[in-house]
Design a protein around this motif. Structure first.
Motif, PDB file in Angstrom:
ATOM      1  N   LYS A  15       1.248  -0.867  -1.588  1.00 32.31           N
ATOM      2  CA  LYS A  15       0.038  -0.123  -1.935  1.00 32.31           C
ATOM      3  C   LYS A  15       0.434   0.885  -3.005  1.00 32.31           C
ATOM      4  N   TYR A  17      -0.717   3.710  -4.200  1.00 35.27           N
ATOM      5  CA  TYR A  17      -0.708   5.152  -3.957  1.00 35.27           C
ATOM      6  C   TYR A  17       0.301   5.580  -2.901  1.00 35.27           C
ATOM      7  N   LYS A  18       0.836   4.634  -2.150  1.00 33.00           N
ATOM      8  CA  LYS A  18       1.853   4.976  -1.155  1.00 33.00           C
ATOM      9  C   LYS A  18       3.266   4.648  -1.647  1.00 33.00           C
TER      10      LYS A  18
END
Length: 159
Positions: A15, A17-18
Motif C-alpha cells: 500500500k 501510503y504505508k
C-alpha cells in the motif's frame, strides 16, 4: 520477487501510503520491467460531474475512463471490492456505450477482488499513490520512474 528482495512475507500487501521509502524504491524499480500502462484524463470535475454523486459518480467516472482507452478490448477488469450493484451498472453502461460507438467491449468480465490477495490491485494502489503525490507536488521521484507507462493523465479538479 519484490517481496523476496525485501524479505517480506509472501502475503504482504503493498500500500503506497504505508510503504516505507526502501519498499517504494524497490517496488517502482522492479515494476518498470512489467508490461502495463496507466490512463488518467484531465477534466474539470465540477462542470462535468457536479450534479452526480455517490455510486452514480463511480459508475460515470469508471465508464468514461475505460472508454477513453481504445487499447482495452475483451480483457478482465478487477475492481477493489466494488459493490455487485455498481459492478453490474458499470457493465451495463459500458455495453450500451460500446454498442452505440460500434466498439468491441473493453471487458469480457468484471470481477471484484480483495487487494490483500490480488497483486494487480496492489500495483494499482502503488501507482495511484505515486501519481497523487506527483499531482499534489509532494513527491515526484516515483512518478518519474513510471511516467513512461502513463498514456493519459486525468486530473480531476474538485470544487
Amino acid at each position: 520477487l519484490i517481496r523476496q528482495k525485501l524479505y517480506l512475507s509472501p502475503v504482504y500487501e503493498f500500500k503506497y501510503y504505508k510503504a516505507p521509502f526502501a519498499q517504494k524504491e524497490c517496488f517502482f524499480k522492479e515494476i518498470n520491467s512489467l508490461d502495463f500502462w496507466v490512463t488518467i484524463h484531465k477534466r474539470d470535475f465540477v462542470k462535468q460531474f457536479g450534479q452526480v454523486s455517490g455510486s452514480e459518480l463511480v459508475i460515470e467516472l469508471a465508464s468514461k475512463l475505460i472508454l477513453r482507452s481504445p487499447q482495452i478490448a475483451n480483457q478482465v477488469l478487477i475492481t477493489d471490492a466494488f459493490n455487485p450493484i455498481i459492478t453490474r451498472a458499470i457493465r451495463i453502461k459500458l455495453s450500451k456505450e460500446c454498442e452505440r460507438l460500434n466498439r468491441l467491449r473493453p471487458f469480457k468480465q468484471i470481477v471484484s477482488a480483495d487487494s490483500k490477495r490480488e497483486e494487480g490491485l496492489q500495483l494499482a494502489d502503488m501507482i495511484a499513490g505515486a501519481i497523487r503525490h506527483y499531482v499534489m507536488g509532494l513527491e515526484t521521484n516515483y512518478y518519474r520512474m513510471i511516467r513512461g507507462k502513463i498514456v493519459d493523465l486525468w486530473e480531476i479538479k474538485h470544487p
